[in-house]
Design a protein around this motif. Structure first.
Motif: not given
Length: 517
Positions: A268-283
């Motif tokens: 349920n991707d709630l940012h479906k069409d979103f494009k980010a300048d920066f992605i920071l993540s720890n999955p």
């Protein structure tokens, strides 16, 4: 060791530690995972009440100019939460010793949510439950009430922000494996932030935990004299209680949290069409329960369908899908992601490498995480490796081996020092061709190497830095081999002789006690 713990969470030494020790005593037999929400909820309540009182005093001084201290709109206009009378800290403090204090706190949380739309469904409201000792709750309110008092260098709410961050780290430590689900160690986040430098634009984390990536981005901007209003944050968190922690954490920092959603990012991707300048993540590492069989036709899998039993390359492709044309992503993954060839992972990694999206790979030291002993690495992906003003990095990947870095802050946890974080980041920026004091980039045996895609292909598209950086050069002692062997043999012979003497004495002592070997 206490000193190191305090510093590892970015708080001032002493004050936060004493607060933690006192609060932890009040926990009694309550599980840390449950107690976390009791304490952090009160710290948040104290924060918004202090911010409100600061604004309230200002409006009182402006009454003659038409200001109304009891008009909620006056506060909303200044991005300050409106706190109704029954939720103000003074009211809680006055009733802290009452047997009904649990209900009073719950009513306060409900009232705040009622009057502030951005906090609806966020605050904990179970202080009246039977299992929570009301006397200890009252003592905890008294303790939290001391935060920010008498602090002349910072506003009370700034101190509360530091305490909140410190307590998040300490709760993660107390919870062990479960704690890592909501908290990424600060030194790892700092490496990611210092590497990608999110000065301006949209920052995204699709598994944002308690919001540490966003908080460190804010600190980076402030440390470099940037403007917080130049960034906007977006994220998603599948665990509702952790999502609440994140919303409170960002609110304390004054970061707009409207873009933080609760839900399963994959399904349920709630940012479906979103494009980010920066992605920071720890999955989550090596997640085998991500229900990938339901997403085999998903448009995000441009480089290959991720295996059902491991979500690592589902996350990688999700990040790529959400990167803007000039975007850059930095994220944590298990070491297996760099070399695994099972279930099609090797083919997916090969396709991503050949698309020239991999910018940098960093091997991390062990014992950095609260929730796992699995060795980890950092991936950096870039859509545009020919950025204006930087050197052209197309067809090249920087490898950094940081496995020998870090210092132990206790028997189980290691952290990277400020100097080590700076060394890693400066190496990356020098390689990118930025104007850094560290000077021109050079390969350093045993630490860093800029490798071409052809070299990576020769290594079967394996991205383990150790394969590329080689071994650290050691100084030649100028001693001839024959001389060295004679010296070492003589030393070994002497050690054998001493060993025989020691063995003889031990036998004599045992014999004197009536024991024979």
């Amino acid at each position: 060791m206490a000193k190191n713990k305090a510093s590892s969470n970015g708080a001032n030494l002493g004050f936060e530690e004493k607060l933690w020790q006192t609060a932890d005593k009040l926990r009694n037999n309550m599980d840390a995972a449950e107690y976390k929400h009791v304490v952090l909820g009160l710290i948040f309540l104290k924060y918004i009440s202090d911010a409100f009182e600061e604004m309230h005093e200002k409006l009182l001084s402006e009454v003659e100019e038409g200001a109304d201290p009891e008009d909620p709109e006056e506060y909303l206009a200044e991005n300050v939460f409106w706190v109704p009378p029954e939720a103000r800290w003074g009211h809680l403090k006055k009733n802290a010793k009452q047997p009904t204090i649990g209900k009073i706190v719950d009513d306060a949380m409900t009232a705040i949510e009622r009057d502030n739309n951005t906090l609806k469904g966020v605050l904990p409201k179970n202080y009246a439950r039977e299992g929570l000792d009301k006397q200890r709750l009252g003592e905890l309110i008294d303790l939290v009430g001391t935060i920010g008092l008498g602090d002349k260098e910072s506003r009370s709410k700034d101190v509360l922000g530091r305490v909140y961050e410190y307590f998040l780290g300490m709760f993660a430590d107390a919870e062990g494996k479960r704690g890592g689900q909501f908290y990424t160690p600060r030194s790892i986040v700092r490496v990611l932030v210092e590497m990608i430098e999110p000065y301006r634009g949209r920052i995204y984390d699709p598994c944002c935990g308690s919001g540490g990536m966003f908080v460190q981005s804010e600190k980076f901007i402030e440390a470099h004299d940037g403007r917080l209003e130049n960034i906007s944050v977006f994220g998603q968190e599948s665990n509702q209680t952790t999502w609440r922690l994140c919303k409170m954490n960002l609110a304390i920092r004054g970061i707009d949290n409207d873009g933080i959603k609760w839900g399963d990012t994959f399904h349920n991707d709630l940012h479906k069409d979103f494009k980010a300048d920066f992605i920071l993540s720890n999955p989550p590492f090596n997640d085998s329960d991500w229900k990938g069989e339901l997403l085999t036709e998903d448009p995000r899998w441009k480089f290959g369908v991720p295996p059902r039993g491991n979500a690592n390359f589902a996350w990688v492709q999700h990040y790529i899908h959400h990167l803007s044309p000039t975007g850059i992503a930095g994220f944590v993954l298990a070491n297996g992601s760099m070399s695994s060839n099972t279930s099609g992972e090797g083919e997916i990694r090969k396709n991503i490498i050949e698309a020239d999206l991999v910018d940098c790979m960093i091997a991390l030291p062990g014992q950095l995480f609260y929730n796992t002993a699995i060795p980890a690495c950092l991936w950096f992906l870039a859509r545009n490796k020919q950025n204006s003003g930087f050197r052209d990095r197309r067809g090249e990947v920087l490898f950094i081996d940081a496995r020998n870095m870090g210092v132990l802050r206790d028997r189980t946890h290691r952290e990277l020092t400020d100097e080590e974080v700076r060394k890693i980041a400066d190496t990356y920026h020098a390689w990118r061709g930025e104007n850094f004091e560290s000077g021109k980039y050079e390969d350093i045996a045993g630490f860093c190497k800029a490798a071409t895609l052809e070299e990576i292909k020769k290594h079967d598209y394996i991205l383990t830095p150790g394969r590329y950086v080689g071994f650290e050069e050691t100084e030649d002692d100028d001693e001839e081999f024959e001389e060295k062997m004679e010296r070492l043999t003589a030393e070994l012979s002497e050690q054998f002789r001493k060993s025989e003497e020691l063995e003889k004495k031990i036998k004599e002592n045992l014999s004197g006690l009536g024991y024979e070997l």
